[in-house]
Design an enzyme around this catalytic site. Structure first.
Site, mmCIF file in Angstrom:
data_model
loop_
_atom_site.group_PDB
_atom_site.id
_atom_site.type_symbol
_atom_site.label_atom_id
_atom_site.label_comp_id
_atom_site.label_asym_id
_atom_site.label_seq_id
_atom_site.Cartn_x
_atom_site.Cartn_y
_atom_site.Cartn_z
ATOM 1 N N ARG A 39 0.847 -1.195 0.000
ATOM 2 C CA ARG A 39 0.000 0.000 0.000
ATOM 3 C C ARG A 39 0.879 1.240 0.000
ATOM 4 O O ARG A 39 2.092 1.151 0.171
ATOM 5 C CB ARG A 39 -0.952 -0.022 1.199
ATOM 6 C CG ARG A 39 -0.208 -0.407 2.476
ATOM 7 C CD ARG A 39 -0.631 0.279 3.694
ATOM 8 N NE ARG A 39 -0.530 1.726 3.592
ATOM 9 C CZ ARG A 39 0.609 2.404 3.763
ATOM 10 N NH1 ARG A 39 1.766 1.813 3.990
ATOM 11 N NH2 ARG A 39 0.588 3.727 3.690
ATOM 12 N N ASP B 290 -1.604 10.838 -2.434
ATOM 13 C CA ASP B 290 -1.879 9.759 -3.403
ATOM 14 C C ASP B 290 -2.047 10.298 -4.807
ATOM 15 O O ASP B 290 -1.875 9.571 -5.793
ATOM 16 C CB ASP B 290 -3.119 8.986 -2.980
ATOM 17 C CG ASP B 290 -2.778 8.134 -1.772
ATOM 18 O OD1 ASP B 290 -2.799 8.674 -0.651
ATOM 19 O OD2 ASP B 290 -2.417 6.956 -1.967
ATOM 20 N N ASN C 4 -5.164 12.539 -0.176
ATOM 21 C CA ASN C 4 -4.370 11.680 0.724
ATOM 22 C C ASN C 4 -5.348 10.964 1.652
ATOM 23 O O ASN C 4 -6.581 11.150 1.555
ATOM 24 C CB ASN C 4 -3.351 12.525 1.508
ATOM 25 C CG ASN C 4 -2.340 11.665 2.259
ATOM 26 O OD1 ASN C 4 -1.789 10.720 1.687
ATOM 27 N ND2 ASN C 4 -2.118 11.936 3.529
ATOM 28 N N LYS C 5 -4.829 10.141 2.514
ATOM 29 C CA LYS C 5 -5.644 9.324 3.425
ATOM 30 C C LYS C 5 -6.737 10.142 4.093
ATOM 31 O O LYS C 5 -6.498 11.277 4.518
ATOM 32 C CB LYS C 5 -4.707 8.699 4.470
ATOM 33 C CG LYS C 5 -5.354 7.821 5.515
ATOM 34 C CD LYS C 5 -6.200 6.720 4.933
ATOM 35 C CE LYS C 5 -5.474 5.844 3.947
ATOM 36 N NZ LYS C 5 -6.406 5.015 3.138
ATOM 37 N N ALA D 292 1.018 5.146 -2.192
ATOM 38 C CA ALA D 292 0.980 5.447 -3.633
ATOM 39 C C ALA D 292 2.214 4.954 -4.411
ATOM 40 O O ALA D 292 2.078 4.183 -5.370
ATOM 41 C CB ALA D 292 0.742 6.941 -3.830
HETATM 42 O O1 MRU Z 1 -4.784 3.266 1.760
HETATM 43 P P1 MRU Z 1 -3.288 3.455 1.786
HETATM 44 O O2 MRU Z 1 -2.665 2.917 3.027
HETATM 45 O O3 MRU Z 1 -2.642 2.943 0.517
HETATM 46 O O4 MRU Z 1 -3.098 5.025 1.809
HETATM 47 C C1 MRU Z 1 -1.797 5.553 1.781
HETATM 48 C C2 MRU Z 1 -1.747 7.015 1.975
HETATM 49 O O5 MRU Z 1 -2.741 7.688 2.017
HETATM 50 C C3 MRU Z 1 -0.382 7.650 2.021
HETATM 51 O O6 MRU Z 1 -0.392 8.770 2.826
HETATM 52 C C4 MRU Z 1 0.003 8.066 0.596
HETATM 53 O O7 MRU Z 1 -0.035 6.967 -0.267
HETATM 54 C C5 MRU Z 1 1.317 8.703 0.521
HETATM 55 S S1 MRU Z 1 2.554 7.516 0.778
HETATM 56 C C6 MRU Z 1 4.035 7.851 0.310
#
Ligand code: MRU
Length: 337
Positions: A47, A234, A244-245, A49
């Site tokens: 997981r 993301d 983002n998350k 991005a």
């Molecule tokens: O659902 P996930 O765990 O894949 O979400 C990840 C995120 O939101 C991270 O903050 C994002 O990918 C940036 S990571 C370098």
């Protein structure tokens, strides 16, 4: 600083550190088919991005290896790439890496040549991500004051990339410069990437970390205990709006209200030249079970529905700066494409 072994190409398979099992167990799974890799991406064994994008780039190698040579080789292989592309909609790195691999596939004269070129390309994307994380760490650490305390959300570390992370690469660099006092990590409901993954990574690196409930972040920011909020992304739209998350947008609002700088750290591969602003970013919605079950306890009465978006979009006006491997910018429209 050694990168986390998030993904490795070994014995013609993609070996993943299974993030579903962390921090309790450090176990590895080998993906030898695109079907296995698609499940690993959907269920968050891998997981973040950049990590999703690089995993899919290796997935294209697996697709070419599992497709028999025939006159329809490229077409059949592209169908497998489509399966990988359908796993998660928000992180643009997935589509970016698959586009690169699709072009290589379509221009290769045979299956063997395709496998060879796709593997070289996947290794290159891996190395570029590692280099990008080092550069972002340096640019980001230059913005932080001596003795700083920072707050982050989700996991934007080595586990989310092939390298040292995005937001966390800044913390690793600040730590090595001796200017970082400690990190607050939001637990990041509902899948707890902050509590399970960020705290695991930072503890291993010897960086003091405190986990807090997401709902405690706003009052913590107002108290003056945090010098900067630093997260990954993301997908960053051309105007700077950043997905983002889920929970990142309220965090940015709280930081704005408290006068604390809010930084997004993301490589250029997370910038989306086809998305002018955040309004059109496809936000993944995930299943009911993520909210209804905790361990073996049912949390919701039967039949109660849920709203479970995995991401939100922070409008650029709440973002102090975006840190990428080319420097510190206000929006991707500033860089040369
Ligand atoms: O659902 P996930 O765990 O894949 O979400 C990840 C995120 O939101 C991270 O903050 C994002 O990918 C940036 S990571 C370098």
């Amino acid at each position: 600083m050694k990168p986390v072994p998030t993904l490795q190409w070994r014995d013609n398979a993609l070996r993943l550190l299974d993030q579903r099992a962390l921090p309790a167990e450090e176990i590895y799974i080998d993906c030898r088919s695109t079907a296995e890799l698609a499940v690993a991406i959907k269920t968050l064994a891998v997981r973040g991005a950049p990590a999703i994008g690089i995993a899919a780039a290796y997935g294209a190698v697996i697709a070419a290896m599992e497709t028999p040579q025939s006159k329809d080789f490229s077409e059949n292989c592209c169908d497998l790439l489509d399966t990988l592309a359908s796993t998660r909609p928000t992180a643009v790195n997935l589509f970016h890496c698959l586009d690169i691999q699709r072009k290589i596939l379509l221009s290769s004269p045979s299956r063997d040549v395709a496998v060879h070129r796709l593997l070289n390309s996947a290794h290159r994307l891996f190395e570029e991500d590692l280099e990008a994380s080092r550069a972002m760490g340096r640019f980001g650490a230059d913005l932080l004051p001596k003795g700083c305390t920072v707050l982050t959300h989700c996991n934007a570390g080595g586990l989310a990339t092939a390298g040292l992370g995005t937001a966390l690469s800044v913390m690793y660099e600040a730590h090595s410069r001796g200017i970082l006092s400690g990190v607050y990590a939001d637990e990041t409901r509902p899948l707890l990437q902050g509590a399970r993954l960020t705290s695991w990574e930072l503890q291993k690196a010897g960086i003091p970390v405190k986990v807090l409930p997401d709902s405690a972040a706003a009052s913590l920011l107002l108290s003056g205990a945090v010098d900067a909020v630093i997260t990954g992304a993301d997908r960053v739209a051309m105007n700077g709006d950043s997905a983002n998350k889920i929970g990142t947008y309220p965090l940015a609002l709280a930081a704005f209200e408290a006068g604390v700088p809010f930084y997004i750290v993301a490589p250029v591969s997370t910038f989306d030249p086809l998305t002018p602003d955040g309004t059109t970013i496809d936000i993944e919605e995930r299943g009911r079970e993520e909210l209804s079950i905790m361990g073996n306890r049912q949390l919701l009465p039967p039949g109660v529905m849920v709203y479970n978006p995995a991401f939100d979009v922070t409008p650029v006006r709440f973002i102090t700066s975006i840190i990428c491997e080319r420097g510190v910018i206000s929006s991707p429209s500033e860089i040369e494409w």
